[in-house]
Scaffold this active site. Structure first.
Site, PDB file in Angstrom:
ATOM      1  N   VAL A  16       0.932  -1.370   0.096  1.00 22.82           N
ATOM      2  CA  VAL A  16      -0.036  -0.002   0.010  1.00 22.82           C
ATOM      3  C   VAL A  16       0.732   1.324  -0.012  1.00 22.82           C
ATOM      4  CG1 VAL A  16      -1.844   1.471   1.518  1.00 22.82           C
ATOM      5  CG2 VAL A  16      -1.890  -1.139   0.976  1.00 22.82           C
ATOM      6  N   ALA A  45       9.522   5.577   7.352  1.00 19.91           N
ATOM      7  CA  ALA A  45      10.016   4.594   8.274  1.00 19.91           C
ATOM      8  C   ALA A  45       9.658   3.278   7.854  1.00 19.91           C
ATOM      9  CB  ALA A  45       9.717   4.845   9.681  1.00 19.91           C
ATOM     10  N   LYS A 106      -7.341  -1.438   9.237  1.00 23.25           N
ATOM     11  CA  LYS A 106      -8.720  -1.692   9.562  1.00 23.25           C
ATOM     12  C   LYS A 106      -8.693  -2.405  10.956  1.00 23.25           C
ATOM     13  CE  LYS A 106      -7.160  -4.004   6.289  1.00 23.25           C
ATOM     14  NZ  LYS A 106      -7.453  -4.836   5.079  1.00 23.25           N
ATOM     15  N   GLY A 135     -10.975  -1.082   0.071  1.00 21.27           N
ATOM     16  CA  GLY A 135      -9.884  -0.533  -0.858  1.00 21.27           C
ATOM     17  C   GLY A 135     -10.081   0.814  -1.377  1.00 21.27           C
ATOM     18  N   ILE A 137     -13.048   1.687  -2.758  1.00 22.32           N
ATOM     19  CA  ILE A 137     -14.328   2.210  -2.877  1.00 22.32           C
ATOM     20  C   ILE A 137     -14.661   3.182  -1.746  1.00 22.32           C
ATOM     21  CG2 ILE A 137     -16.860   1.367  -2.881  1.00 22.32           C
ATOM     22  CD1 ILE A 137     -15.985  -1.465  -3.377  1.00 22.32           C
ATOM     23  N   GLY A 188      -0.633  -9.279  -3.803  1.00 23.13           N
ATOM     24  CA  GLY A 188      -0.632  -8.045  -2.629  1.00 23.13           C
ATOM     25  C   GLY A 188      -2.090  -7.950  -2.097  1.00 23.13           C
ATOM     26  N   GLU A 191      -3.470  -9.960   3.503  1.00 18.52           N
ATOM     27  CA  GLU A 191      -2.992  -9.475   4.984  1.00 18.52           C
ATOM     28  C   GLU A 191      -1.453 -10.003   5.142  1.00 18.52           C
ATOM     29  OE1 GLU A 191      -4.524  -6.696   6.642  1.00 18.52           O
ATOM     30  OE2 GLU A 191      -5.475  -6.981   4.774  1.00 18.52           O
ATOM     31  N   ASP A 202     -10.960 -10.321   8.937  1.00 16.12           N
ATOM     32  CA  ASP A 202     -10.735  -8.862   8.378  1.00 16.12           C
ATOM     33  C   ASP A 202     -12.029  -8.281   7.656  1.00 16.12           C
ATOM     34  OD1 ASP A 202      -8.839  -6.937   6.474  1.00 16.12           O
ATOM     35  OD2 ASP A 202     -10.252  -7.709   5.092  1.00 16.12           O
ATOM     36  N   LYS A 206     -13.878  -4.870   9.053  1.00 13.02           N
ATOM     37  CA  LYS A 206     -14.703  -3.738   8.079  1.00 13.02           C
ATOM     38  C   LYS A 206     -16.112  -3.577   8.406  1.00 13.02           C
ATOM     39  CE  LYS A 206     -11.017  -4.902   4.443  1.00 13.02           C
ATOM     40  NZ  LYS A 206     -10.763  -5.745   3.533  1.00 13.02           N
TER      41      LYS A 206
HETATM   42  P1  NDP Z   1       2.922  -4.890   3.780  1.00 11.21           P
HETATM   43  O1  NDP Z   1       3.466  -5.884   4.725  1.00 11.21           O
HETATM   44  O2  NDP Z   1       3.227  -5.088   2.224  1.00 11.21           O
HETATM   45  O3  NDP Z   1       3.764  -3.580   4.137  1.00 11.21           O
HETATM   46  C1  NDP Z   1       4.035  -3.237   5.863  1.00 11.21           C
HETATM   47  C2  NDP Z   1       5.206  -2.137   5.673  1.00 11.21           C
HETATM   48  O4  NDP Z   1       5.373  -1.786   7.063  1.00 11.21           O
HETATM   49  C3  NDP Z   1       6.397  -2.657   5.031  1.00 11.21           C
HETATM   50  O5  NDP Z   1       6.929  -1.371   4.424  1.00 11.21           O
HETATM   51  C4  NDP Z   1       7.360  -2.771   6.375  1.00 11.21           C
HETATM   52  O6  NDP Z   1       8.860  -2.594   6.000  1.00 11.21           O
HETATM   53  C5  NDP Z   1       6.732  -1.911   7.195  1.00 11.21           C
HETATM   54  N1  NDP Z   1       6.973  -2.084   8.789  1.00 11.21           N
HETATM   55  C6  NDP Z   1       6.599  -3.267   9.499  1.00 11.21           C
HETATM   56  N2  NDP Z   1       6.973  -2.992  10.639  1.00 11.21           N
HETATM   57  C7  NDP Z   1       7.502  -1.670  10.892  1.00 11.21           C
HETATM   58  C8  NDP Z   1       7.983  -1.071  11.865  1.00 11.21           C
HETATM   59  N3  NDP Z   1       8.232  -1.595  13.366  1.00 11.21           N
HETATM   60  N4  NDP Z   1       8.308   0.302  11.782  1.00 11.21           N
HETATM   61  C9  NDP Z   1       8.433   0.723  10.332  1.00 11.21           C
HETATM   62  N5  NDP Z   1       7.704   0.016   9.292  1.00 11.21           N
HETATM   63  C10 NDP Z   1       7.627  -1.259   9.752  1.00 11.21           C
HETATM   64  O7  NDP Z   1       1.607  -4.545   4.054  1.00 11.21           O
HETATM   65  P2  NDP Z   1       0.397  -3.784   3.187  1.00 11.21           P
HETATM   66  O8  NDP Z   1       1.057  -2.704   2.513  1.00 11.21           O
HETATM   67  O9  NDP Z   1      -0.327  -4.749   2.287  1.00 11.21           O
HETATM   68  O10 NDP Z   1      -0.651  -3.121   4.303  1.00 11.21           O
HETATM   69  C11 NDP Z   1      -0.329  -2.201   5.112  1.00 11.21           C
HETATM   70  C12 NDP Z   1      -1.984  -1.793   5.777  1.00 11.21           C
HETATM   71  O11 NDP Z   1      -2.470  -1.463   4.915  1.00 11.21           O
HETATM   72  C13 NDP Z   1      -2.203  -2.901   6.795  1.00 11.21           C
HETATM   73  O12 NDP Z   1      -2.927  -2.305   7.900  1.00 11.21           O
HETATM   74  C14 NDP Z   1      -3.397  -3.443   5.936  1.00 11.21           C
HETATM   75  O13 NDP Z   1      -4.263  -4.159   6.653  1.00 11.21           O
HETATM   76  C15 NDP Z   1      -4.073  -2.298   4.997  1.00 11.21           C
HETATM   77  N6  NDP Z   1      -4.608  -2.497   3.917  1.00 11.21           N
HETATM   78  C16 NDP Z   1      -3.891  -3.335   3.026  1.00 11.21           C
HETATM   79  C17 NDP Z   1      -4.433  -3.490   1.485  1.00 11.21           C
HETATM   80  C18 NDP Z   1      -3.826  -4.290   0.614  1.00 11.21           C
HETATM   81  O14 NDP Z   1      -4.543  -4.773  -0.506  1.00 11.21           O
HETATM   82  N7  NDP Z   1      -2.568  -4.837   0.748  1.00 11.21           N
HETATM   83  C19 NDP Z   1      -5.793  -3.022   1.315  1.00 11.21           C
HETATM   84  C20 NDP Z   1      -6.270  -2.094   2.391  1.00 11.21           C
HETATM   85  C21 NDP Z   1      -5.708  -1.720   3.680  1.00 11.21           C
HETATM   86  P3  NDP Z   1       9.557  -3.039   5.001  1.00 11.21           P
HETATM   87  O15 NDP Z   1       9.192  -2.891   3.711  1.00 11.21           O
HETATM   88  O16 NDP Z   1      11.078  -3.109   5.262  1.00 11.21           O
HETATM   89  O17 NDP Z   1       9.379  -4.641   5.382  1.00 11.21           O
HETATM   90  N1  HSE Z   2      -6.448  -8.245   2.762  1.00 11.39           N
HETATM   91  C1  HSE Z   2      -7.490  -7.475   2.481  1.00 11.39           C
HETATM   92  C2  HSE Z   2      -8.387  -7.960   1.340  1.00 11.39           C
HETATM   93  C3  HSE Z   2      -6.943  -5.964   1.896  1.00 11.39           C
HETATM   94  O1  HSE Z   2      -8.133  -8.838   0.965  1.00 11.39           O
HETATM   95  O2  HSE Z   2      -9.561  -7.303   1.316  1.00 11.39           O
HETATM   96  C4  HSE Z   2      -8.048  -5.018   1.656  1.00 11.39           C
HETATM   97  O3  HSE Z   2      -8.460  -4.500   2.854  1.00 11.39           O
END
Ligand code: NDP
Ligand code: HSE
Length: 438
Positions: A16, A45, A106, A135, A137, A188, A191, A202, A206
């Site tokens: 994301v 970070a 969430k 996502g 919507i 991607g 979760e 999840d 929501k």
């Molecule tokens: P990812 O696992 O792809 O990314 C997590 C990120 O957080 C990585 O960049 C990781 O670093 C970083 N991270 C982990 N721990 C720490 C820490 N202690 N300090 C700083 N950074 C840290 O997750 P997503 O991007 O898929 O999801 C992120 C959020 O978005 C979640 O809450 C998820 O529920 C929500 N979400 C996800 C969706 C999806 O389709 N994937 C859709 C809607 C919401 P590094 O890159 O170095 O590993």
């Molecule tokens: N893991 C979640 C899903 C990401 O598949 O719907 C979007 O919230």
């Protein structure tokens, strides 16, 4: 704000977060024009700052969230690391530093939204979380703003992209569950802990957020009976289709005539020609029945970097406009006040009134169907349709029963009796059928 530029700090830059970085770069001019000021990402970070990331210079990265939280130039903190702890502390700390927060988390909002919203109100900053539900919507904005005058009789949603993708691939490609889940992870959608996608957790998060927003009462995750799709087999999908249904993981909220709220997340049989049945792959959809507006249906991509980034950046734009006007909190994240925390009674699943799809594996012997029918009849569950076919395993049959509408508690009582019948194979499976009768 530094020199007229709105400064953003991010915590997390995975699927994301990278989507946000890409969108801010690719639509820079449009976004600048819509806000009336430029945006810049000052610091990000992450866990591993040595990983190469598109469009981000090494000098912007560290593994220290404090660099985001304590930098006085940063106006908006975007939390996209996920999980409850330590994300909860980081969001709380950003709010206490008078920074606006945009999050996609969430789990965090469902579990601790009320305390975080209260802190944001105290500090007079925005806490935005459109990306947390469905996502790309804009469903929260729709409920909170566009439909602000209405009351909601029901909400039905396919709100988890990963489980919808898995069910679609199983049905259309004949893939098994594990292969479909691995593919969803590769894209991607899932979760970090994919158990949350497949066990309904999840979708529960929501629905907790949606129903808190829609019904002005504080809903907690443990008030929502939740079942996932882990036990759905290719056979269930195929037999469902034969009987005229698609299986979808459905999140439902119904406001009954008494005012009580009924909430549930369950794999559900939906007639093939119903709009929700026709939502494939990673798409999500929400159907709202407004008391005044009537039925509304909205669909779009529910997971993945780009659609989720669209919701995050729309929150960043909204917050930036408030910043420029010097008036944050244009719209409260949700309108639950201390006096109405638990204003609405939430009723248990045992009262749910529905037709049901039953699947049973039984020994092919005289009288077994009569015994099943008798157990159902004893609890006043009527049979609408019955279908049976032989299994590959000699001497065994699969029986499908579509019941007429009954209460969940009647069906559960009958199933306890049916499970004990001699010749019964594994535990019978029951799935509710939507739309449920009035
Ligand atoms: P990812 O696992 O792809 O990314 C997590 C990120 O957080 C990585 O960049 C990781 O670093 C970083 N991270 C982990 N721990 C720490 C820490 N202690 N300090 C700083 N950074 C840290 O997750 P997503 O991007 O898929 O999801 C992120 C959020 O978005 C979640 O809450 C998820 O529920 C929500 N979400 C996800 C969706 C999806 O389709 N994937 C859709 C809607 C919401 P590094 O890159 O170095 O590993
Ligand atoms: N893991 C979640 C899903 C990401 O598949 O719907 C979007 O919230």
């Amino acid at each position: 704000m530094n020199g007229g530029e709105i400064q953003i700090g991010m915590i997390g830059c995975g699927v994301v977060g990278q989507g946000v970085v890409d969108l801010l770069a690719n639509h820079r001019e449009t976004i600048h024009h819509r806000i009336g000021a430029p945006l810049a990402i000052k610091h990000i970070a992450v866990k591993n700052p040595r990983k190469t990331r598109n469009g981000i210079s090494p000098s912007q990265l560290s593994n220290d969230p404090q660099k985001v939280l304590t930098d006085p130039d940063i106006d908006i903190v975007v939390e996209v690391m996920g999980g409850i702890d330590p994300a909860r502390g980081f969001v709380q700390s950003a709010i206490q530093q008078h920074k606006h927060v945009v999050t996609a988390n969430k789990a965090l909002i469902a579990e601790h939204g009320h305390e975080l919203v209260a802190s944001a109100q105290e500090q007079d900053v925005d806490l935005m979380f459109e990306a947390a539900v469905c996502g790309g919507i804009p469903i929260l904005r729709m409920i909170r703003e566009n439909l602000a005058s209405d009351e909601f009789e029901s909400i039905r949603g396919i709100v988890n992209g990963t489980s919808n993708y898995i069910l679609t691939q199983m049905e259309s490609q004949g893939w098994d569950f594990d292969r479909a889940l691995k593919d969803a992870q590769k894209r991607g959608y899932a979760e970090a802990d994919p158990a949350l996608d497949v066990n309904g957790g999840d979708a529960n998060h929501k629905l907790t957020i949606l129903s808190t927003l829609a019904y002005k009462t504080l809903v907690s995750t443990d008030q929502i009976p939740t079942e996932g799709i882990e036990d759905i087999t290719l056979e269930d999908i195929e037999l469902g289709h034969r009987m005229g249904y698609h299986i979808k993981l459905l999140a439902c909220a119904d406001r009954g005539a008494s005012g009580a709220l009924s909430l549930r997340v369950q794999p559900t049989m939906i007639p093939l020609n119903h709009p929700l049945a026709e939502v494939p792959g990673v798409l999500n959809a929400v159907q709202i029945q407004g008391a005044v507006t009537g039925p509304i249906f909205i669909s779009g991509e529910g997971a993945g970097g780009a659609p989720t980034a669209s919701s995050i950046v729309s929150d960043i734009i909204d917050t930036s406009r408030s910043l420029l006007r010097g008036k944050p909190r244009r719209v409260a994240p949700w309108s639950v006040d201390q006096e109405h925390l638990n204003a609405v009674r939430i009723q248990g699943l045992e009262n749910h009134h529905s037709k049901y799809f039953l699947r049973m594996h039984v020994e092919d012997k005289p009288g077994i169907l009569a015994q099943i029918a008798q157990a159902l009849g004893h609890y006043e569950v009527s049979i609408e349709q019955l279908y049976q076919r032989e299994n590959a395993q000699a001497g065994n049959i699969t029986v499908i029963i579509i019941t007429r509408a009954c209460r969940e508690r009647q069906l559960q009582s009958a199933l306890v009796q049916i499970e004990k019948l001699e010749g019964m194979g594994d535990a019978p499976k029951r799935l509710p059928i939507e739309p449920s009768p009035e």
